[in-house]
Design an enzyme around this catalytic site. Structure first.
Site, short mmCIF file in Angstrom:
data_model
loop_
_atom_site.label_atom_id
_atom_site.label_comp_id
_atom_site.label_asym_id
_atom_site.label_seq_id
_atom_site.Cartn_x
_atom_site.Cartn_y
_atom_site.Cartn_z
N GLU A 228 5.27 0.24 -0.35
CA GLU A 228 4.59 -1.02 -0.69
C GLU A 228 5.68 -1.94 -1.22
O GLU A 228 6.12 -1.79 -2.37
CB GLU A 228 3.53 -0.78 -1.78
N CYS A 262 3.41 -8.93 -6.17
CA CYS A 262 3.75 -8.89 -4.74
C CYS A 262 2.78 -9.75 -3.94
O CYS A 262 3.16 -10.35 -2.96
CB CYS A 262 3.74 -7.46 -4.24
P1 NAP Z 1 12.79 -2.45 -7.69
O1 NAP Z 1 13.98 -2.94 -8.36
O2 NAP Z 1 12.88 -2.05 -6.28
O3 NAP Z 1 12.26 -1.21 -8.57
C1 NAP Z 1 11.11 -0.47 -8.20
C2 NAP Z 1 11.38 0.98 -8.48
O4 NAP Z 1 12.35 1.48 -7.57
C3 NAP Z 1 11.95 1.25 -9.87
O5 NAP Z 1 11.43 2.45 -10.37
C4 NAP Z 1 13.43 1.37 -9.62
O6 NAP Z 1 14.10 2.11 -10.59
C5 NAP Z 1 13.44 2.07 -8.28
N1 NAP Z 1 14.64 1.86 -7.48
C6 NAP Z 1 15.36 0.72 -7.33
N2 NAP Z 1 16.37 0.92 -6.46
C7 NAP Z 1 16.30 2.22 -6.05
C8 NAP Z 1 17.07 3.03 -5.18
N3 NAP Z 1 18.13 2.54 -4.52
N4 NAP Z 1 16.71 4.32 -5.02
C9 NAP Z 1 15.64 4.81 -5.66
N5 NAP Z 1 14.88 4.11 -6.51
C10 NAP Z 1 15.19 2.81 -6.70
O7 NAP Z 1 11.59 -3.47 -7.75
P2 NAP Z 1 11.10 -4.31 -9.01
O8 NAP Z 1 12.02 -5.43 -9.19
O9 NAP Z 1 10.85 -3.38 -10.13
O10 NAP Z 1 9.69 -4.79 -8.47
C11 NAP Z 1 9.52 -5.99 -7.82
C12 NAP Z 1 9.37 -5.80 -6.34
O11 NAP Z 1 8.29 -4.91 -6.08
C13 NAP Z 1 8.99 -7.07 -5.64
O12 NAP Z 1 9.70 -7.17 -4.44
C14 NAP Z 1 7.50 -6.92 -5.40
O13 NAP Z 1 7.00 -7.71 -4.37
C15 NAP Z 1 7.41 -5.47 -5.12
N6 NAP Z 1 6.03 -5.00 -5.32
C16 NAP Z 1 5.31 -4.65 -4.23
C17 NAP Z 1 3.99 -4.26 -4.37
C18 NAP Z 1 3.16 -3.88 -3.18
O14 NAP Z 1 2.12 -3.26 -3.38
N7 NAP Z 1 3.55 -4.18 -1.97
C19 NAP Z 1 3.41 -4.22 -5.65
C20 NAP Z 1 4.20 -4.59 -6.73
C21 NAP Z 1 5.52 -4.96 -6.55
P3 NAP Z 1 14.97 1.40 -11.76
O15 NAP Z 1 14.04 0.59 -12.57
O16 NAP Z 1 15.54 2.55 -12.49
O17 NAP Z 1 16.00 0.56 -11.05
#
Ligand code: NAP
Length: 457
Positions: A228, A262
């Site tokens: 997602e 999102c």
């Molecule tokens: P993020 O930086 O990708 O972090 C999300 C999760 O992934 C965190 O637990 C993060 O851990 C982990 N993570 C990041 N890079 C990783 C990697 N290379 N390998 C493994 N794990 C990794 O996202 P965010 O900034 O927290 O959230 C915002 C994004 O989420 C936006 O793009 C939003 O649109 C999207 N989102 C999508 C939905 C949906 O249902 N489609 C819902 C909500 C949010 P760390 O915190 O330790 O880095």
């Protein structure tokens, strides 16, 4: 480095958590595997009872959980209470419906009897974001546990309090020890967990780069993933729209959760016949919002979750303006402590600039003027993302074309995009794959086993 819980409204460090060392991770994986053996054998009635108890805990303690969310990531307190309530709804929904959703399905063949049996797959790793720190987790956990799987949560590093509180809710609800555990690890430690043979599948809600990293790693071991990811949802307004309603919904749809959602409306695509009135209303609506301490019940917009997020948003706005866009209101961070960003409207956005092609994760609305339906659909689809879309029209023919032609996983007509436990949730294109919620969500992490019984042998 310890994990920190930092109040985004003040910058104050609330608490520090020691990350799990490799030995601790191994203990948790072993416990998850043992718990799976026990949990998968429990009848649906027992799982339901526990899931109902989790719902009760969420409701009874929603005030404390809401404060925890607001202090860790800055959402307005009223929205945080609503989030805890929505989690309780999802728990009840799956407690009441999982058995029916996963009941054996008879299929007529030449066998004496043939049917599909839905069995659990094992421990599932859930990598989750901070923006809805309870909801994102519960919408995975409630169906996963009801299906007989167990959960390992790697929550975002800035919400360790929420992560441990959720583990505690499931423990107190009576689930088998180890059925749901939080791993306090940073993103660098995820690959090793994913590689472990006891982890059978993974789900990630987050950015596209994180999704790609998980999918790539899981692919090497042929493990199923649900992703997602990001979105840049269009909000399309046609001449027949009820404009007052479209404007007030647009204000909410862009600023919900401080704009960090999102499925927030991000690109406002407006027909030229109503463009000036819509934009005027949007600017006034955003300027009228109460910005401030998210613990204050009057506040409508709190701080962005981290300084880095505020900086990135500011950089995207600056680059869009440098490319030729106009700032109709806002366009900058608020001076003083906290990661506050002024509600912003950008117009005259050049193709290829950040507001046209990237996801703006904060209260910044990008408005685009179009001359007709075809142009609106083409612009809406001109994105790498395909999560949600909101369309405003009273014309049936337009509605049908939007529903059929907009490339998204969700479309809402004369309403704002939202998730609902009864309906599938997820995107197409680079917004990800797989679905959460409804029957579609619970069937993502099950083994649909074909059973063929020829006769008595
Ligand atoms: P993020 O930086 O990708 O972090 C999300 C999760 O992934 C965190 O637990 C993060 O851990 C982990 N993570 C990041 N890079 C990783 C990697 N290379 N390998 C493994 N794990 C990794 O996202 P965010 O900034 O927290 O959230 C915002 C994004 O989420 C936006 O793009 C939003 O649109 C999207 N989102 C999508 C939905 C949906 O249902 N489609 C819902 C909500 C949010 P760390 O915190 O330790 O880095």
């Amino acid at each position: 480095m310890p994990m920190q819980s930092v109040n985004p409204a003040t910058g104050e460090v609330l608490e520090e958590f020691e990350p799990d060392r490799p030995e601790r991770i191994e203990e948790k994986l072993a416990r998850a595997w043992a718990a799976y053996g026990e949990h998968r054998a429990t009848p649906f009635a027992d799982r339901s009872q526990r899931m109902m108890r989790a719902a009760e805990i969420l409701e009874e303690e929603k005030g404390q959980f809401a404060r925890m969310m607001t202090e860790e990531m800055g959402k307005p307190i009223g929205a945080a209470v609503a989030e805890a309530e929505k989690c309780a709804w999802a728990c009840r929904f799956y407690a009441e419906n999982a058995e029916r959703m996963l009941a054996d399905e008879e299929v007529e063949t030449s066998a004496r009897r043939s049917f599909v049996k839905y069995l659990p797959v094992g421990p599932v790793l859930a990598v989750m974001p901070w923006n809805f720190p309870f909801w994102q987790v519960f919408r995975f956990a409630a169906p996963a546990l009801m299906a007989g799987n167990v959960g390992l949560l790697k929550h975002a590093s800035n919400v360790p309090r929420c992560a441990t509180a959720i583990e505690d809710i499931f423990r107190r609800a009576g689930f088998v020890v180890g059925a749901f555990q939080a791993l306090l690890i940073d993103s660098g430690a995820v690959a090793a967990v994913l590689d472990d043979p006891r982890v059978r599948a993974a789900t990630l809600t987050g950015s596209n780069s994180a999704g790609a990293a998980i999918a790539e790693r899981a692919g090497r071991r042929i493990k199923k993933t649900v992703l997602e990811l990001g979105g840049s949802d269009p909000f399309i307004v046609m001449p027949s729209a009820k404009l007052e309603s479209a404007i007030s919904t647009a204000v909410t749809a862009r600023t919900i959760n401080n704009g960090e959602s999102c499925i927030a409306a991000k690109r406002f695509i407006v027909h030229e016949a109503v463009y000036d009135r819509f934009v005027d209303g949007l600017v006034k609506g955003l300027e009228g919002l109460e910005l401030g301490d998210p613990l204050d019940e009057q506040t409508q917009i709190g701080p962005l979750a981290t300084p880095a997020i505020a900086e990135e948003l500011d950089d995207q706005v600056r680059r869009t303006v440098a490319a030729g866009a106009r700032v109709l209101t806002g366009g900058r961070r608020l001076d003083g402590p906290g990661n506050f960003y002024l509600p912003t409207v950008l117009s005259d956005i050049p193709p290829g600039s950040p507001a046209a092609c990237e996801e703006l994760f904060g209260p910044v609305a990008a408005v685009f003027e179009v001359g007709g339906l075809d142009e609106a659909i083409a612009l809406a689809n001109d994105s790498i993302y395909g999560l949600g879309c909101s369309v405003w029209t009273q014309e049936e023919e337009e509605r049908t074309r939007f529903i059929n032609e907009i490339e998204t996983g969700l479309i809402f007509v004369n309403a704002m995009v939202a998730s609902d436990p009864r309906l599938p949730f997820g995107g197409v294109k680079e917004s990800g794959y797989g679905r959460e919620l409804g029957v579609w969500g619970i069937r993502e992490f099950v083994n649909a086993k074909a059973v063929w019984i020829a006769g008595d042998g």
